[in-house]
Design a protein around this motif. Structure first.
Motif, PDB file in Angstrom:
ATOM      1  N   GLY A 163       0.840  -1.190   0.000  1.00  0.00           N
ATOM      2  CA  GLY A 163       0.000   0.000   0.000  1.00  0.00           C
ATOM      3  C   GLY A 163       0.875   1.240   0.000  1.00  0.00           C
ATOM      4  O   GLY A 163       2.002   1.214   0.513  1.00  0.00           O
ATOM      5  N   ILE A 165       0.586   5.641   0.548  1.00  0.00           N
ATOM      6  CA  ILE A 165      -0.163   6.874   0.809  1.00  0.00           C
ATOM      7  C   ILE A 165       0.727   8.038   0.404  1.00  0.00           C
ATOM      8  O   ILE A 165       1.869   8.133   0.877  1.00  0.00           O
ATOM      9  CB  ILE A 165      -0.536   7.017   2.299  1.00  0.00           C
ATOM     10  N   ARG A 188      -2.289  -1.091  -3.789  1.00  0.00           N
ATOM     11  CA  ARG A 188      -3.368  -0.104  -3.689  1.00  0.00           C
ATOM     12  C   ARG A 188      -2.733   1.227  -3.311  1.00  0.00           C
ATOM     13  O   ARG A 188      -1.928   1.298  -2.390  1.00  0.00           O
ATOM     14  CB  ARG A 188      -4.413  -0.501  -2.657  1.00  0.00           C
ATOM     15  N   ASN A 190      -3.205   5.197  -2.195  1.00  0.00           N
ATOM     16  CA  ASN A 190      -4.076   6.184  -1.564  1.00  0.00           C
ATOM     17  C   ASN A 190      -3.531   7.568  -1.855  1.00  0.00           C
ATOM     18  O   ASN A 190      -2.431   7.919  -1.409  1.00  0.00           O
ATOM     19  CB  ASN A 190      -4.126   5.957  -0.046  1.00  0.00           C
ATOM     20  N   SER A 192      -3.891  11.517  -1.351  1.00  0.00           N
ATOM     21  CA  SER A 192      -4.509  12.513  -0.477  1.00  0.00           C
ATOM     22  C   SER A 192      -4.790  13.779  -1.269  1.00  0.00           C
ATOM     23  O   SER A 192      -3.879  14.394  -1.820  1.00  0.00           O
ATOM     24  CB  SER A 192      -3.570  12.825   0.693  1.00  0.00           C
ATOM     25  N   ASN A 229      -7.504   4.847  -4.150  1.00  0.00           N
ATOM     26  CA  ASN A 229      -8.421   5.389  -3.147  1.00  0.00           C
ATOM     27  C   ASN A 229      -8.024   6.836  -2.899  1.00  0.00           C
ATOM     28  O   ASN A 229      -6.841   7.143  -2.746  1.00  0.00           O
ATOM     29  CB  ASN A 229      -8.331   4.597  -1.840  1.00  0.00           C
ATOM     30  N   VAL A 230      -8.982   7.746  -2.892  1.00  0.00           N
ATOM     31  CA  VAL A 230      -8.692   9.153  -2.618  1.00  0.00           C
ATOM     32  C   VAL A 230      -9.130   9.482  -1.198  1.00  0.00           C
ATOM     33  O   VAL A 230     -10.252   9.180  -0.794  1.00  0.00           O
ATOM     34  CB  VAL A 230      -9.410  10.075  -3.625  1.00  0.00           C
ATOM     35  N   MET A 231      -8.203  10.081  -0.461  1.00  0.00           N
ATOM     36  CA  MET A 231      -8.501  10.478   0.912  1.00  0.00           C
ATOM     37  C   MET A 231      -8.648  11.991   1.001  1.00  0.00           C
ATOM     38  O   MET A 231      -7.723  12.731   0.667  1.00  0.00           O
ATOM     39  CB  MET A 231      -7.379  10.023   1.846  1.00  0.00           C
ATOM     40  N   SER A 258     -12.444   4.356  -4.835  1.00  0.00           N
ATOM     41  CA  SER A 258     -13.087   4.607  -3.553  1.00  0.00           C
ATOM     42  C   SER A 258     -12.609   5.944  -3.000  1.00  0.00           C
ATOM     43  O   SER A 258     -11.624   6.518  -3.472  1.00  0.00           O
ATOM     44  CB  SER A 258     -12.775   3.483  -2.554  1.00  0.00           C
ATOM     45  N   ILE A 337     -13.494  -2.219  -2.783  1.00  0.00           N
ATOM     46  CA  ILE A 337     -12.091  -2.334  -2.386  1.00  0.00           C
ATOM     47  C   ILE A 337     -11.797  -3.815  -2.173  1.00  0.00           C
ATOM     48  O   ILE A 337     -12.102  -4.381  -1.126  1.00  0.00           O
ATOM     49  CB  ILE A 337     -11.796  -1.550  -1.100  1.00  0.00           C
TER      50      ILE A 337
END
Length: 356
Positions: A163, A165, A188, A190, A192, A229-231, A258, A337
């Motif tokens: 993962g 970020i 995956r 992420n 931001s 995935n967008v945070m 997501s 997910i």
């Protein structure tokens, strides 16, 4: 914009380290001397120094953050996000959570070797490792040192669930590795994205990639079948809380799988740093923002309790949660997910695994 605002940095000062009895306070006569001599009272350059940890992969015990293990090639982060919860961790290294966090960057050049050693441990069973559980693995110094890329090469070698970020477009440099990991359902990402406004981005996250570049990252990764995935993290009342619908709509159009969010909480030294920043940066709404943050955490700027600290409580927090729920139903109705696949790693580690 306040007169004392320093462009290019998030924190506008250093705050006292809670582990030290003494603290540094610049006296007025010293500041006056610097002014007359045309000198800066503080060094405002970024300094890079190597550290030599014995381990690299850390177990995460918090039930709120959605990860079991994290790995951070860097301590401190030049991005300078004013709200960053990781600022407090810099105090353990003997620095301030304020400007030091952005200017004193510690690098772990032996991270790839430590990572490979961890993956070869006979008791390691292939749980997903998240890069940047604390500080961004693609912050500016990564462009030169490439520690993160070398770590990703190790993850691909062992076909290990991975993962990431980040809020830096530098991740696209490594798309060749990410595409290979995606072929085995091992990655995956992420991304931001706190705001769609470049002006908001500039004051909240001064040395991060532009919003335009981050949106391009979402689009590029998605078009290459790399799950994204967008945070929207964090949501800050009266600063970006009005952007939930347009942001979710935009990233869904670009192919995000997501979305998620957190509500800002000003834990530890971050409260003092954030207060100082907002009074200099947004003085006209500083009091309003701080009161609304308190309204999300039972009258305090921070709530450290598991289960409530990331989403908050109270009417304002409920409104945010409801908006996010509606936005996802409208723009990401088929959000999914899928769990990453660690069977490839286990089979490489023990060829007999496929017999079970």
């Amino acid at each position: 914009m306040g007169k004392l605002y320093q462009k290019g940095r998030g924190a506008q000062k250093n705050v006292a380290n809670k582990f030290f009895e003494l603290k540094h306070i610049p006296e007025d006569d010293f500041l006056e001397y610097c002014y007359k001599e045309g000198e800066k009272p503080e060094d405002d350059k970024t300094h890079i120094q190597e550290v030599f940890p014995k381990t690299f992969v850390n177990k995460v015990n918090s039930p709120d953050v959605g990860m079991g293990y994290s790995a951070n090639p860097y301590q401190g982060c030049e991005h300078g996000c004013i709200y960053c919860y990781a600022r407090n961790s810099h105090e353990y290294w003997g620095y301030s959570a304020g400007k030091d966090f952005e200017q004193q960057i510690l690098v772990k050049k032996n991270a790839p070797q430590l990572l490979e050693k961890k993956l070869n441990n006979k008791n390691w069973d292939g749980d997903t490792i998240i890069f940047s559980g604390n500080t961004d693995c693609y912050q500016p110094v990564e462009k030169k040192l490439q520690i993160t890329r070398k770590c990703l090469e190790v993850m691909l070698k062992y076909k290990h669930p991975t993962g990431i970020i980040t809020k830096n477009a530098l991740i696209l440099r490594d798309i060749d590795i990410l595409k290979k990991l995606a072929e085995f359902n091992l990655i995956r990402v992420n991304i931001s994205i706190t705001s769609l406004s470049e002006e908001t981005r500039r004051i909240l996250e001064p040395r991060t990639a532009s919003i335009k570049k981050r949106l391009k990252v979402v689009e590029t990764l998605s078009s290459n079948n790399i799950p994204v995935n967008v945070m929207m993290a964090p949501i800050i009342p009266s600063i970006n809380s009005h952007e939930i619908f347009p942001l979710v709509k935009k990233v869904s159009e670009l192919g995000a799988n997501s979305v998620g969010y957190t509500i800002v909480r000003l834990n530890g030294a971050i409260a003092e740093i954030f207060k100082d920043w907002i009074e200099k940066t947004l003085p006209d709404r500083a009091e309003k923002v701080l009161h609304q943050i308190e309204a999300c955490h039972g009258g305090n700027l921070n709530d450290s309790r598991f289960g409530t600290r990331m989403k908050g409580k109270g009417e304002f927090a409920k409104q945010i949660a409801q908006q996010f729920k509606i936005a996802k139903q409208k723009f990401l109705k088929n959000e999914s997910i899928a769990p990453l696949d660690k069977s490839h790693f286990l089979q490489l580690k023990s060829p007999q695994y496929k017999l079970f």
